[in-house]
Design an enzyme around this catalytic site. Structure first.
Site, short mmCIF file in Angstrom:
data_model
loop_
_atom_site.label_atom_id
_atom_site.label_comp_id
_atom_site.label_asym_id
_atom_site.label_seq_id
_atom_site.Cartn_x
_atom_site.Cartn_y
_atom_site.Cartn_z
N CYS A 1 -22.20 33.69 83.17
CA CYS A 1 -21.42 34.55 84.07
C CYS A 1 -19.97 34.52 83.61
O CYS A 1 -19.46 33.43 83.27
CB CYS A 1 -21.54 34.03 85.50
SG CYS A 1 -20.59 34.96 86.71
N HIS B 1 -28.26 39.92 89.17
CA HIS B 1 -27.11 39.01 89.08
C HIS B 1 -25.85 39.69 89.65
O HIS B 1 -25.12 39.08 90.45
CB HIS B 1 -26.91 38.61 87.61
CG HIS B 1 -25.74 37.72 87.33
ND1 HIS B 1 -25.87 36.47 86.78
CD2 HIS B 1 -24.41 37.90 87.51
CE1 HIS B 1 -24.66 35.91 86.65
NE2 HIS B 1 -23.76 36.78 87.07
N GLU B 2 -25.61 40.95 89.26
CA GLU B 2 -24.40 41.65 89.72
C GLU B 2 -24.45 41.98 91.20
O GLU B 2 -23.45 41.84 91.91
CB GLU B 2 -24.16 42.93 88.90
CG GLU B 2 -23.93 42.71 87.41
CD GLU B 2 -22.91 41.62 87.09
OE1 GLU B 2 -21.92 41.48 87.84
OE2 GLU B 2 -23.11 40.90 86.10
N HIS C 1 -23.42 39.14 93.30
CA HIS C 1 -21.96 38.95 93.40
C HIS C 1 -21.40 39.72 94.61
O HIS C 1 -20.44 39.28 95.24
CB HIS C 1 -21.27 39.49 92.15
CG HIS C 1 -21.14 38.49 91.04
ND1 HIS C 1 -20.44 37.30 91.17
CD2 HIS C 1 -21.59 38.51 89.76
CE1 HIS C 1 -20.48 36.65 90.01
NE2 HIS C 1 -21.18 37.35 89.15
ZN ZN Z 1 -21.66 36.81 87.24
#
Ligand code: ZN
Length: 186
Positions: free
Chosen positions: A104, A146-147, A150
């Site tokens: 990341c 993953h995004e 966030h």
């Molecule tokens: Zn990340």
């Protein structure tokens, strides 16, 4: 022009983002700068909190060589990169999961294997303001998960095995302390 990244320890990475009502010119320029920053940092995705913003927007750009299934065929042949996601949500997760090493941009030098669904259905607003629903597969589906995490204040370390996370605990603590020191908080 590249934007300063936010690193682990910065409280904004734990905040939940707010939906975008309308894609203004300012937001379009922000997204362009996010894409430039992602490319300069050699990342495959970047979410608003990672550059200190609280809008629900992220960008993803997976090189064609990585967007392949087990047979070497394009996993998402109709995906145009970069992908821009406003107000995204995952509406369906396939039960089939696979593990792969992830990193990341907000955690320089830190990585670990993460289990994620191989296939997801997503709903989002694209950069033209149109509502899109589609499926994503393989590595691109992984990056998108993953995004999107966030945007909900969820970080990849939250999805690591307890063993891996324990092994990284010293480095995570150091990174967090450095970040807070750089921000003048401690
Ligand atoms: Zn990340």
């Amino acid at each position: 022009m590249k934007i300063q990244l936010r690193y682990y320890g910065d409280p904004i990475l734990r905040g939940k983002t707010l939906p975008v009502a309308e894609i203004t010119g300012e937001l379009q320029r922000l997204v362009e700068r996010m894409v430039e920053t992602m490319r300069e940092e050699k990342g495959v995705g970047l979410a608003a909190p990672q550059i200190g913003r609280s809008e629900a927007v992220c960008v993803v750009e997976v090189p064609p060589d990585f967007d392949v299934d087990e047979d070497g065929k394009r996993a998402n042949p109709d995906c145009e990169m970069p992908m821009i996601f406003f107000n995204p949500e995952i509406t369906k997760y396939a039960t089939d999961q696979w593990s792969m090493e992830e990193g990341c941009l907000s955690f320089p030098g830190i990585n670990g294997p993460i289990q994620r669904s191989r296939k997801i259905s997503v709903r989002y607003m694209n950069s033209n303001g149109n509502q899109v629903e589609r499926e994503l597969n393989g590595y691109t589906a992984r990056v998108v998960q993953h995004e999107f995490d966030h945007l909900n204040g969820v970080l990849f370390i939250d999805r690591m095995s307890p063993v891996r996370r324990a092994a990284l605990s010293g480095r995570l603590k150091r990174l967090s302390q450095e970040t807070l020191a750089d921000m003048g908080i401690v």
